[in-house]
Write an enzyme that holds these catalytic residues in place. Structure first.
Site, PDB file in Angstrom:
ATOM      1  N   TYR A  56       0.829  -1.201   0.000  1.00 28.48           N
ATOM      2  CA  TYR A  56       0.000   0.000   0.000  1.00 28.48           C
ATOM      3  C   TYR A  56       0.872   1.263   0.000  1.00 28.48           C
ATOM      4  CZ  TYR A  56      -3.546  -3.439   1.264  1.00 28.48           C
ATOM      5  OH  TYR A  56      -4.369  -4.542   1.281  1.00 28.48           O
ATOM      6  N   HIS A 122       0.044 -11.967   0.263  1.00 28.36           N
ATOM      7  CA  HIS A 122      -0.773 -10.943  -0.391  1.00 28.36           C
ATOM      8  C   HIS A 122      -1.100 -11.302  -1.849  1.00 28.36           C
ATOM      9  CE1 HIS A 122      -1.534  -6.313  -0.511  1.00 28.36           C
ATOM     10  NE2 HIS A 122      -2.520  -7.000  -1.046  1.00 28.36           N
TER      11      HIS A 122
HETATM   12  P1  NAD Z   1     -13.293  -0.095   0.763  1.00 27.77           P
HETATM   13  O1  NAD Z   1     -14.465  -0.763   0.167  1.00 27.77           O
HETATM   14  O2  NAD Z   1     -13.129  -0.082   2.214  1.00 27.77           O
HETATM   15  O3  NAD Z   1     -13.322   1.379   0.135  1.00 27.77           O
HETATM   16  C1  NAD Z   1     -12.467   2.398   0.452  1.00 27.77           C
HETATM   17  C2  NAD Z   1     -13.000   3.658  -0.205  1.00 27.77           C
HETATM   18  O4  NAD Z   1     -14.285   3.941   0.333  1.00 27.77           O
HETATM   19  C3  NAD Z   1     -12.138   4.875   0.062  1.00 27.77           C
HETATM   20  O5  NAD Z   1     -12.119   5.687  -1.091  1.00 27.77           O
HETATM   21  C4  NAD Z   1     -12.874   5.581   1.172  1.00 27.77           C
HETATM   22  O6  NAD Z   1     -12.660   6.969   1.168  1.00 27.77           O
HETATM   23  C5  NAD Z   1     -14.301   5.259   0.840  1.00 27.77           C
HETATM   24  N1  NAD Z   1     -15.167   5.294   2.027  1.00 27.77           N
HETATM   25  C6  NAD Z   1     -15.076   4.568   3.164  1.00 27.77           C
HETATM   26  N2  NAD Z   1     -16.031   4.924   4.023  1.00 27.77           N
HETATM   27  C7  NAD Z   1     -16.747   5.906   3.416  1.00 27.77           C
HETATM   28  C8  NAD Z   1     -17.878   6.691   3.789  1.00 27.77           C
HETATM   29  N3  NAD Z   1     -18.469   6.548   4.965  1.00 27.77           N
HETATM   30  N4  NAD Z   1     -18.345   7.592   2.913  1.00 27.77           N
HETATM   31  C9  NAD Z   1     -17.773   7.756   1.715  1.00 27.77           C
HETATM   32  N5  NAD Z   1     -16.695   7.059   1.279  1.00 27.77           N
HETATM   33  C10 NAD Z   1     -16.204   6.134   2.133  1.00 27.77           C
HETATM   34  O7  NAD Z   1     -11.997  -0.705   0.056  1.00 27.77           O
HETATM   35  P2  NAD Z   1     -10.508  -0.917   0.530  1.00 27.77           P
HETATM   36  O8  NAD Z   1      -9.977   0.263   1.239  1.00 27.77           O
HETATM   37  O9  NAD Z   1      -9.799  -1.412  -0.662  1.00 27.77           O
HETATM   38  O10 NAD Z   1     -10.628  -2.149   1.530  1.00 27.77           O
HETATM   39  C11 NAD Z   1     -10.512  -2.006   2.922  1.00 27.77           C
HETATM   40  C12 NAD Z   1      -9.221  -2.621   3.429  1.00 27.77           C
HETATM   41  O11 NAD Z   1      -9.238  -4.035   3.220  1.00 27.77           O
HETATM   42  C13 NAD Z   1      -7.945  -2.129   2.730  1.00 27.77           C
HETATM   43  O12 NAD Z   1      -7.530  -0.903   3.255  1.00 27.77           O
HETATM   44  C14 NAD Z   1      -7.011  -3.278   3.055  1.00 27.77           C
HETATM   45  O13 NAD Z   1      -6.575  -3.170   4.384  1.00 27.77           O
HETATM   46  C15 NAD Z   1      -7.948  -4.497   2.934  1.00 27.77           C
HETATM   47  N6  NAD Z   1      -7.899  -5.084   1.563  1.00 27.77           N
HETATM   48  C16 NAD Z   1      -7.034  -6.094   1.328  1.00 27.77           C
HETATM   49  C17 NAD Z   1      -6.929  -6.637   0.062  1.00 27.77           C
HETATM   50  C18 NAD Z   1      -5.946  -7.749  -0.190  1.00 27.77           C
HETATM   51  O14 NAD Z   1      -5.317  -8.208   0.745  1.00 27.77           O
HETATM   52  N7  NAD Z   1      -5.774  -8.202  -1.407  1.00 27.77           N
HETATM   53  C19 NAD Z   1      -7.713  -6.147  -0.987  1.00 27.77           C
HETATM   54  C20 NAD Z   1      -8.616  -5.134  -0.708  1.00 27.77           C
HETATM   55  C21 NAD Z   1      -8.708  -4.605   0.570  1.00 27.77           C
END
Ligand code: NAD
Length: 313
Positions: A56, A122
């Site tokens: 990240y 990952h």
């Molecule tokens: P997410 O679905 O959590 O979306 C994040 C987006 O949604 C950001 O742009 C954020 O600003 C927005 N958001 C969140 N809350 C909001 C709200 N209340 N109002 C408006 N916008 C909002 O997707 P993500 O961040 O990709 O996934 C969460 C976490 O999961 C990542 O940070 C990571 O830690 C993990 N993850 C891991 C993998 C992997 O291991 N391959 C893949 C995806 C995510």
């Protein structure tokens, strides 16, 4: 806040976890003080589970998270990070034992901790799964025995890759993303297997990496046009009813009993506060049914990820 046991581990994860990828500026530039304030707010508001990765922001997120965690008692949070992915291209993956061990030390130093609670490979679909089974996972098991990590597992988008690994190796947990949210519930096709084997389930990306927000997906989002259009229609339906689509997305994603924790990413404390308030409120089942009907035509709209033989598409 509800806390749920993760599979056979002794970890009790908050129902909503904090995904630290936005601290790497992957959804837009984040200044350090706001990023740190978001992490502190998450902990103050009852979130005890934080996830990160060296990928990240190419180590930026781990570095900022390490600054945020300075001085916070170690028993206040459960921390996961990952190894194996170091960039967007196929060539940026390395799941060799040597790299995994070095990567763990680098992550611990950036995060300022002595041990990870959960260590994950990952995005396994980018690597030959037979290699992952023969070399990478035994390395994680050895690190667990050596006391460098407490538990281990894998992350990945294609469910068939996760399924293959789970069928052949005893994992503590898996992290799946974008497969249990308003647009796609196909994670449920493997939850029975995971539960039978007592493998803990972490669900990530309740907004499908921004698709289910008013702002919409970032440019790099891999969804196809059909899915993006369905998301826009769902967003319009919600806004006609005076509802923020992210509210319904959050309530829906945390709603399955097999999932220990749902990771949401944001670098905005107000977003986090809204998410926490929303998941405490009852979901509007009628609206969910209408939104799910919009997504019916794109039920199979998964995107390709990883090596052809590992991809669900
Ligand atoms: P997410 O679905 O959590 O979306 C994040 C987006 O949604 C950001 O742009 C954020 O600003 C927005 N958001 C969140 N809350 C909001 C709200 N209340 N109002 C408006 N916008 C909002 O997707 P993500 O961040 O990709 O996934 C969460 C976490 O999961 C990542 O940070 C990571 O830690 C993990 N993850 C891991 C993998 C992997 O291991 N391959 C893949 C995806 C995510």
């Amino acid at each position: 806040m509800q806390y749920n046991k993760l599979g056979k581990t002794d970890l009790e994860l908050s129902q909503l976890g904090y995904g630290a990828s936005p601290l790497g500026s992957v959804f837009g530039k984040v200044d350090q003080s706001t990023g740190i304030r978001t992490v502190h707010s998450a902990l103050d508001w009852g979130i005890n589970y934080i996830d990160c990765s060296p990928y990240y922001g190419l180590t930026k997120a781990e570095t900022m998270l390490g600054k945020a965690l300075q001085g916070i008692p170690r028993d206040r949070y459960i921390l996961s990070s990952k190894a194996g992915r170091y960039g967007p291209e196929q060539a940026d993956f390395d799941m060799s034992p040597k790299r995994i061990r070095a990567s763990l030390e680098e992550s611990l130093a950036r995060l300022g901790v002595d041990e990870l609670d959960i260590f994950l490979l990952h995005d396994i679909e980018f690597v030959d799964l037979d290699y992952v089974l023969a070399e990478s996972l035994p390395c994680l098991e050895a690190l667990k025995k050596e006391g460098r990590i407490r538990y281990f597992g894998v992350t990945g988008y294609p469910l068939q890759s996760v399924q293959k690994i789970v069928q052949h190796y005893p994992l503590d947990c898996v992290l799946s993303y974008c497969r249990y949210a308003l647009h796609d519930t196909s994670l449920l096709s493997i939850t029975e297997l995971l539960q039978q084997q007592d493998v803990g389930i972490i669900n990530a990306s309740p907004t499908a990496m921004g698709l289910l927000t008013d702002r919409g997906a970032p440019e790099w989002h891999p969804a196809d046009r059909t899915l993006i259009d369905c998301c826009r229609r769902a967003q319009q339906l919600c806004s006609e009813q005076g509802v923020n689509i992210t509210q319904v997305a959050m309530q829906f994603a945390v709603g399955h009993q097999s999932i220990a924790s749902t990771l949401v990413g944001t670098a905005n404390p107000q977003n986090l506060r809204n998410n926490l308030d929303w998941i405490d409120q009852p979901i509007n089942e009628v609206l969910v049914a209408e939104i799910r009907a919009i997504f019916a035509p794109c039920a199979g709209s998964v995107w390709a990820s990883g090596m052809d033989e590992n991809s669900d598409k």
